[in-house]
Enzyme design. Structure first.
Site, PDB file in Angstrom:
ATOM      1  N   ARG A 184      -1.690  -0.029   0.957  1.00  0.00           N
ATOM      2  CA  ARG A 184      -0.314   0.496   0.974  1.00  0.00           C
ATOM      3  C   ARG A 184       0.525  -0.966   1.498  1.00  0.00           C
ATOM      4  O   ARG A 184       0.057  -1.955   2.066  1.00  0.00           O
ATOM      5  CB  ARG A 184      -0.118   1.277   1.908  1.00  0.00           C
ATOM      6  N   ARG A 239      -2.013  -0.225  -6.040  1.00  0.00           N
ATOM      7  CA  ARG A 239      -3.089   0.657  -5.220  1.00  0.00           C
ATOM      8  C   ARG A 239      -3.529   1.626  -5.982  1.00  0.00           C
ATOM      9  O   ARG A 239      -4.636   1.924  -6.141  1.00  0.00           O
ATOM     10  CB  ARG A 239      -2.379   1.312  -3.973  1.00  0.00           C
ATOM     11  N   HIS A 270      -7.961   7.952   2.921  1.00  0.00           N
ATOM     12  CA  HIS A 270      -7.401   9.502   2.816  1.00  0.00           C
ATOM     13  C   HIS A 270      -8.151  10.211   3.908  1.00  0.00           C
ATOM     14  O   HIS A 270      -9.204  10.211   3.882  1.00  0.00           O
ATOM     15  CB  HIS A 270      -7.649   9.713   1.450  1.00  0.00           C
ATOM     16  N   TYR A 319      -6.963  10.777  -8.414  1.00  0.00           N
ATOM     17  CA  TYR A 319      -7.345   9.994  -9.252  1.00  0.00           C
ATOM     18  C   TYR A 319      -8.419  10.287 -10.478  1.00  0.00           C
ATOM     19  O   TYR A 319      -8.130   9.804 -11.501  1.00  0.00           O
ATOM     20  CB  TYR A 319      -7.875   8.663  -8.410  1.00  0.00           C
TER      21      TYR A 319
END
Length: 283
Positions: free
Chosen positions: A133, A226, A249, A258
């Site tokens: 991030r 990312r 996560h 994803y």
């Protein structure tokens, strides 16, 4: 400062909320209080729903901004005032489930190739190769690069959690070259003041310029790198549980999105990071 505001601040600190989250929650509650002209603990669910409708229809506020106000008021009601969650059942716009315009490996390579400055190139390459991030990227310190163990240490990431991510050899070589030229002492990527990290907004501008120079018109800011890291790792065969850990996560659902974005998802072997290489011709 009112006792209610102080109590809210104290509770967010105790729960380890980031300064950014604290600021946004306080702003949300203040906005509601200013609109009604009274203490936010006296505003009921019906009034809140009417306010949200006003923001959406008359003020044309983005649904994401309304959700932020909802989250701030929910924290106030459920955590600070300790009211039952069932007493805060408000209707508000849900997040749209849209698939972003994902960058291919070739497009990432083109973006990096059109970053003419070694510092900017290394910055974006690190963001992609470690799946960071932007807030994690700008707060990297020199000591967070563990060359012996080939790891990058992420300190106090989202949710105030530490984690470690893989440091590809090509990125390590690039970082060494960057260090030899810029000699960062504390912050790995510093701004005008070597003692302070680069501003996140500046990183976004660097990415936008590089993307435009590469002739890529896909939507999305620096966070696209990312997303690219995650989808490229899945395409290369990385298990979702490992990707979840590397991305930091808490909920596997965040990682599985994803997979949803990749209908052709299948194992294809190890992902190379050769596209990170810095060329003298780029300088």
């Amino acid at each position: 400062m009112t006792p209610l505001r102080q109590k809210m601040i104290d509770l967010m600190v105790l729960k380890g909320y980031s300064p950014k989250t604290q600021k946004s929650y306080l702003y949300s509650v203040e906005k509601v209080a200013r609109h009604f002209g009274r203490s936010p603990d006296s505003i009921d669910v019906g009034e809140l729903e009417s306010y949200f409708l006003y923001l959406l229809t008359e003020k044309r506020m983005a649904s994401a901004s309304v959700r932020l106000i909802v989250n701030g008021m929910r924290f106030l009601n459920n955590q600070v005032l300790q009211r039952p969650a069932r007493d805060f059942l408000v209707r508000y716009p849900k997040r749209a489930q849209r698939i972003p315009e994902l960058l291919t490996r070739d497009e990432v390579h083109r973006i990096l190739s059109h970053t003419r400055n070694l510092k900017h190139h290394t910055l974006l390459a690190t963001c992609y190769a470690a799946g960071l991030r932007v807030s994690e990227l700008v707060h990297l310190r020199v000591r967070d690069i563990d060359s012996a163990r080939e790891l990058v240490h992420i300190r106090a990431g989202k949710g105030n959690k530490d984690r470690e991510v893989i440091l590809p050899e090509s990125l390590l070589l690039l970082l060494r070259r960057y260090w030899q030229f810029y000699r960062p002492m504390v912050a790995l990527f510093y701004g005008q003041d070597p003692r302070k990290p680069l501003d996140a907004g500046t990183v976004g501008k660097i990415f936008t310029r590089a993307k435009a120079a590469a002739g890529i018109d896909k939507q999305g800011g620096v966070h696209s790198l990312r997303h690219a890291y995650a989808t490229h790792q899945l395409e290369a065969g990385m298990p979702t549980f490992k990707l979840q850990r590397l991305l930091g996560h808490t909920d596997m659902k965040s990682t599985l999105r994803y997979v949803h974005w990749l209908p052709s998802y299948q194992n294809r072997g190890k992902l190379g990071m050769d596209l990170l290489c810095w060329s003298e011709a780029s300088s």
